[in-house]
Enzyme design. Sequence first.
Site, PDB file in Angstrom:
ATOM      1  N   HIS A 248      -7.624  -5.740  -0.131  1.00 37.83           N
ATOM      2  CA  HIS A 248      -6.395  -4.973   0.107  1.00 37.83           C
ATOM      3  C   HIS A 248      -5.684  -5.528   1.346  1.00 37.83           C
ATOM      4  O   HIS A 248      -6.116  -5.282   2.473  1.00 37.83           O
ATOM      5  CB  HIS A 248      -6.829  -3.521   0.322  1.00 37.83           C
ATOM      6  CG  HIS A 248      -5.711  -2.549   0.406  1.00 37.83           C
ATOM      7  ND1 HIS A 248      -4.961  -2.197  -0.688  1.00 37.83           N
ATOM      8  CD2 HIS A 248      -5.221  -1.832   1.447  1.00 37.83           C
ATOM      9  CE1 HIS A 248      -4.057  -1.302  -0.330  1.00 37.83           C
ATOM     10  NE2 HIS A 248      -4.196  -1.067   0.961  1.00 37.83           N
TER      11      HIS A 248
ATOM     12  N   SER B 269       0.819  -1.209   0.000  1.00 35.81           N
ATOM     13  CA  SER B 269       0.000   0.000   0.000  1.00 35.81           C
ATOM     14  C   SER B 269       0.859   1.268   0.000  1.00 35.81           C
ATOM     15  O   SER B 269       1.746   1.389  -0.833  1.00 35.81           O
ATOM     16  CB  SER B 269      -0.936  -0.059   1.197  1.00 35.81           C
ATOM     17  OG  SER B 269      -2.089   0.658   0.924  1.00 35.81           O
TER      18      SER B 269
ATOM     19  N   LYS C  97       4.227   2.039  -2.372  1.00 32.19           N
ATOM     20  CA  LYS C  97       4.655   3.231  -3.119  1.00 32.19           C
ATOM     21  C   LYS C  97       6.108   3.508  -2.723  1.00 32.19           C
ATOM     22  O   LYS C  97       6.971   3.833  -3.543  1.00 32.19           O
ATOM     23  CB  LYS C  97       3.779   4.448  -2.773  1.00 32.19           C
ATOM     24  CG  LYS C  97       2.256   4.218  -2.883  1.00 32.19           C
ATOM     25  CD  LYS C  97       1.478   5.485  -2.501  1.00 32.19           C
ATOM     26  CE  LYS C  97       0.073   5.263  -1.937  1.00 32.19           C
ATOM     27  NZ  LYS C  97      -0.911   4.621  -2.746  1.00 32.19           N
TER      28      LYS C  97
ATOM     29  N   TRP D 145      -9.928   0.339  -5.385  1.00 37.25           N
ATOM     30  CA  TRP D 145      -9.386   1.659  -5.031  1.00 37.25           C
ATOM     31  C   TRP D 145      -7.958   1.825  -5.561  1.00 37.25           C
ATOM     32  O   TRP D 145      -7.541   2.903  -5.951  1.00 37.25           O
ATOM     33  CB  TRP D 145      -9.425   1.776  -3.507  1.00 37.25           C
ATOM     34  CG  TRP D 145      -8.964   3.062  -2.903  1.00 37.25           C
ATOM     35  CD1 TRP D 145      -7.912   3.235  -2.044  1.00 37.25           C
ATOM     36  CD2 TRP D 145      -9.558   4.355  -3.057  1.00 37.25           C
ATOM     37  NE1 TRP D 145      -7.813   4.541  -1.672  1.00 37.25           N
ATOM     38  CE2 TRP D 145      -8.809   5.262  -2.269  1.00 37.25           C
ATOM     39  CE3 TRP D 145     -10.648   4.843  -3.782  1.00 37.25           C
ATOM     40  CZ2 TRP D 145      -9.104   6.621  -2.196  1.00 37.25           C
ATOM     41  CZ3 TRP D 145     -10.944   6.210  -3.706  1.00 37.25           C
ATOM     42  CH2 TRP D 145     -10.173   7.070  -2.918  1.00 37.25           C
TER      43      TRP D 145
END
Length: 422
Positions: free
Chosen positions: A403, A262, A266, A353
């Site tokens: 997720h 998540s 990044k 998302w």
Amino acid sequence: MNKLVFIALFFFLFQPFAFAQYEPNYDESKVPEFKLPDPLKTFSGKKIRNAKQWEKKRRPELLNFFTQNVYGEVPGELNISSVEVVEQSNNALNGKASRKQVELTFKKDNRSLSYTILMYLPINVEKAPVFLGYNFYGNHTIANDVNILISEAWSRDNPSFGIIHNQLTEQSRGVRTNRWALDEIIGAGYGLAVIYYGEIDPDKDDMSDGVHPFFYVDDQQQPADNEWGSISAWTWGLSRAMDYFQKDADVDASKVIVFGHSRLGKTSLWAGATDTRFAGVISNDSGCGGAALSKRRFGETVWRINRSFPHWFCTNFKNYSKNEEALPVDQHQLIALIAPRPVYVASAEEDLWADPKGEFLSAYYASPVYKLYGKEGIVQKEMPGVNRPIQNTVAYHIRTGKHDVTDFDWEQYIKWADKFVK
Ligand code: GTR
């Protein structure tokens, strides 16, 4: 009617329309048309034909763009002042691993910052390849091990983990074991090194804490527009951990794979792009500002992420809120910056998302750069079926579920690392 009341009424009535325009889109047919910038064409339009040209011309200009306009530049150098092994044992995980908790300290002027790397290393491997990753709620959450020290750094509250008043507690020991497949990692001959990300920079819109103020001059309150947000700060922390690994005889520093989920996915991508010492990179469900293509505006968008998390990226990135078409780069080029080193992008079916398709396409469109090095990336433009990984130097899977990080994810990462990194 009083003018102010009228204005208030007007905004109240039309607010749903104003917001509807920025509702996240989950409909493939509503993805705007866009043109993806070519990784193999320079900003001035010159074609890149080989790895040498890529490294000399294109890679530097792309890296510079992402640095100045997306994640932000690290304003200076700050090296490890001291290393302290605060705890260690040769009998962890029922004798299968050694455990080491190593505190790195950084000092500048009258400031000091420390963070602790928790390492488990397989007992029968002399110099272990290592997965390195940040965790969200403290090192003690990743294993049911009473010896793991609890960080005193600020944490976001999470009452279900017993985290209140922004303090980590005993109650959350082992609550995230499900995300770290520790036994499998050790069993496969890898070490696992984790760090609590809040020790480098607390995850809140406050630039007065963490590592940021080390570089402020006079009464500066926040980084300049082109300087580091939190993702860059966390990335800095991973690179300093790498500095340490290069001096740790128990670790094979040429085989460190940086992993993140998540927002921390990044971070692992940006770490892999900026620090070529990382031998492999894994981005798990990293989404917007990670692996997902921004120009698709599917799920989370640049505007939305900059609004919800104004501190993650540099201030210049806000120029692209609701303005993705103006971006002269997209996230496939972030992945290309990792070439020719192995990179794994993973998505989850229910994690819309994060835009699974946008994550896949990024891996696909990064692949021509891998090809310059004779490495195989993702060759088919169609997404693979669910739970059907494609594992080349560039790897991708989409698994069932939400997720999260699961055992399925780790099984794939280990298999792939065996082949491409070990
Ligand atoms: C979400 C955020 C995502 C992702 C995620 C996470 O709220 O919108 O970009 O980073 O948090 O880190 O868990």
